[in-house]
Scaffold this active site. Sequence first.
Site, PDB file in Angstrom:
ATOM      1  CG  ASN A   1      -7.936  -4.370   0.931  1.00 35.96           C
ATOM      2  OD1 ASN A   1      -7.149  -3.192   1.305  1.00 35.96           O
ATOM      3  ND2 ASN A   1      -7.485  -5.538   1.073  1.00 35.96           N
TER       4      ASN A   1
ATOM      5  CG  HIS B   1      -1.734  -1.028   1.418  1.00 39.69           C
ATOM      6  ND1 HIS B   1      -3.397  -0.931   0.685  1.00 39.69           N
ATOM      7  CD2 HIS B   1      -1.939  -2.224   1.611  1.00 39.69           C
ATOM      8  CE1 HIS B   1      -3.963  -1.888   0.882  1.00 39.69           C
ATOM      9  NE2 HIS B   1      -3.129  -2.972   1.457  1.00 39.69           N
TER      10      HIS B   1
ATOM     11  CE1 TYR C   1      -2.143  -4.799   9.376  1.00 30.58           C
ATOM     12  CE2 TYR C   1      -2.172  -2.370   8.281  1.00 30.58           C
ATOM     13  CZ  TYR C   1      -2.217  -4.073   8.226  1.00 30.58           C
ATOM     14  OH  TYR C   1      -2.929  -4.324   7.066  1.00 30.58           O
TER      15      TYR C   1
END
Length: 691
Positions: free
Chosen positions: A148, A75, A362
């Site tokens: 998404n 991304h 993350y």
Amino acid sequence: MASNQETAPDIPKGTGGETQQRGGDILTTNHGVPVSDNQNSLKAGPRGPTLLEDFVLREKIFHFDHERIPERIVHARGTGAHGTFECTEAIPELSRSSLFQKKGAKVPVFVRFSTVAGSKGSKDTPRDVRGFAVKFYTQEGNWDLVGNNIPVFFIQDAIKFPDLVHAVKPEADRGFPQAASAHDTFWDFISLMPESMHMIMWAMSDRALPRSLRMMEGFGVHTFRLVNAEGEATFVKFHWRPRLGVQSTLWDEAVKISGADPDYHRRDLFDAIKAGDFPEWDLGIQVFDEAFADAQPYDVLDATKLIPEEDVPLRIIGRMVLDRWPDNFFAETEQVAFLPTNIVPGIDFSNDPLLQGRLFSYLDTQKSRLGTTNFHQIPVNAPKCPMHNFQRDGMMQTMVPQGRANYEPNSLSEAGEDGGPRASDQGFVSVARFEEPAAEKRRVRSESFADHFSQARMFFASQTEVEQGHIVAALVFELSKVQLPHVRERALAQLRNVGEDLAARVADGLGVALPPAMPPAKPVLDLPVSSALSILKKTAPLTGRCLGILVTDGAEGEVVAALKSAATEAGASVKIIAPKVGGVTLKGGKHLPADEKIDGAPSVLFDAVALVLSDAGAQMLQGEKAALDFVSDAYAHCKAIGHSPGAQALLEKAGVTADKSVIALPDGVKSLVALLSSREWSREKKVKLPV
Ligand code: HDE
């Protein structure tokens, strides 16, 4: 409480969000020293060597040398915007989140859209999944819904993610292809991972070629939980529904857009927000309980599966509007750090093993990317509610904690004073639930995850004939780029499980024999079709579309004006394209300025086109390749074409034959505009686009 703030009131408190430059007219160094000359470095004489002493030069170059930070592993290419989320239906019976307690309550959001595979500098329109990540700045902390534009994923278990990403990224030895799945390593991996077949169907569909970021659906993908004030939990799937409808480009169009405007999607979002056409989405939820989950032929914890809307309809509970472009791309869009672990009271995770892996990844990646555990202090990441704890120090600490105690428990004073904050019974509580107490600790994939093909088949069967044709064409294209015959064969063998007809069409398109089927782990079911999975079965409004009007000298100004007003009335925009960007002289002598020169604005950038040409202008354009491409591409891409009588010869030379979307102007002004969000699919049979 004694504080330095009392004696030095203009020192920023550093609570995140106050770390702006402090203004003033005089250029200074980073340390506030006024600079007297920003054109010349300090030298020993006009032609002499530059001096090490020049701290102004050294600081400037030092800072510049370190301007880049590592791009996101995936991304990397993205664009973002600020906005607001508003609760449109309170659901206190389902969730205690402050977001959903009162109809009309609003919170700020920051959204980042992205492609997945390409680097930061790649194009906006590859065939790819799009990221749709939303940060809600709620009164009880930040909630990040990091989703998404496709409701399922390639893999079931987080342990396969690095392999998936390695396989799709540029190949290890050669460093290409960029932002493309059409290569050996991707298809090698995918064809060895039958669980990816459902997602492959989506990735090969038009969903992977969005017309605009404003025209994409968004999905939380995983099953989450909503938890009410009594601690009762239900399962939930989150959906974003664009008010502009879902729309896609064709592959040939996307390829050409990437040449004409590699920034197509970010420019489109920027232009829309600048024009005040703020994109909006509804937030929908699918709520279901354990009994429903247990009764399905798939596992709701498996991220390669979706829940058909026909089984659990969407309930719309909110609305999101994006109305402010970031002030600074780097500070906000690049530095924004989304964390699936950013969850708030009233929402909770499920045991989806893909989600569970993300809960680690993350936070971990932000330390590499943003360089410090204090990335939460960067304004775009900082919560907009009170935030108070005993986490201390670390690189780039910008907060100046007050008080003596930096540990808990302490008895220095009462909570909130020198002694600091304390946990509260209003705080986040994980859903209490027995987790299969008799289960063995094992590296295992649940048997309930074993059906890899039934929903892939359902997805294909749910598409219109046109959409199915696009999926076949995409598979043919991608597999034609695969150079290793055994990989191509294995992919075809997997496709036979999705559908014999599909696999046969792809094999035919490739000109190869169909290999024997790969036996599926479980019998493939013929599930009922779900019309909600098709784009073309949904209606798309005209709002947000763009009409390209090609003009020449001597064109009829009234026709241009009529087109403009009809388009504007429909909520669409208009761009004037002329042989020269300076514009044209209309019939009657009036000057019409142009937005674009013809070879700078091919018709792939527009939803429909109008050719408002004088006879002489049309004659002249017949000799221009860019003009012929403008028309022939609009035709091949099934777009409506409006034309003044003068344009007839150009249409013929570009190979346009009559159909109901080739419209004579000025009579057809309204009909042309009405076709801005649809296509004349009947042309696909006449014009064989390259695949
Ligand atoms: Fe991500 N993903 N992901 N992902 N993802 C990242 O986090 C990861 C997955 C998604 O605009 C990274 O901050 C793992 C599913 C979006 O900043 C990284 C797994 C979904 C974004 C990461 C997944 C997503 C990311 C890279 C499998 C849809 C961009 C930089 C377990 C629900 C957010 C970063 C933005 C970004 C890891 C799978 C969506 C490396 C390990 C499924 C939209 O941490």
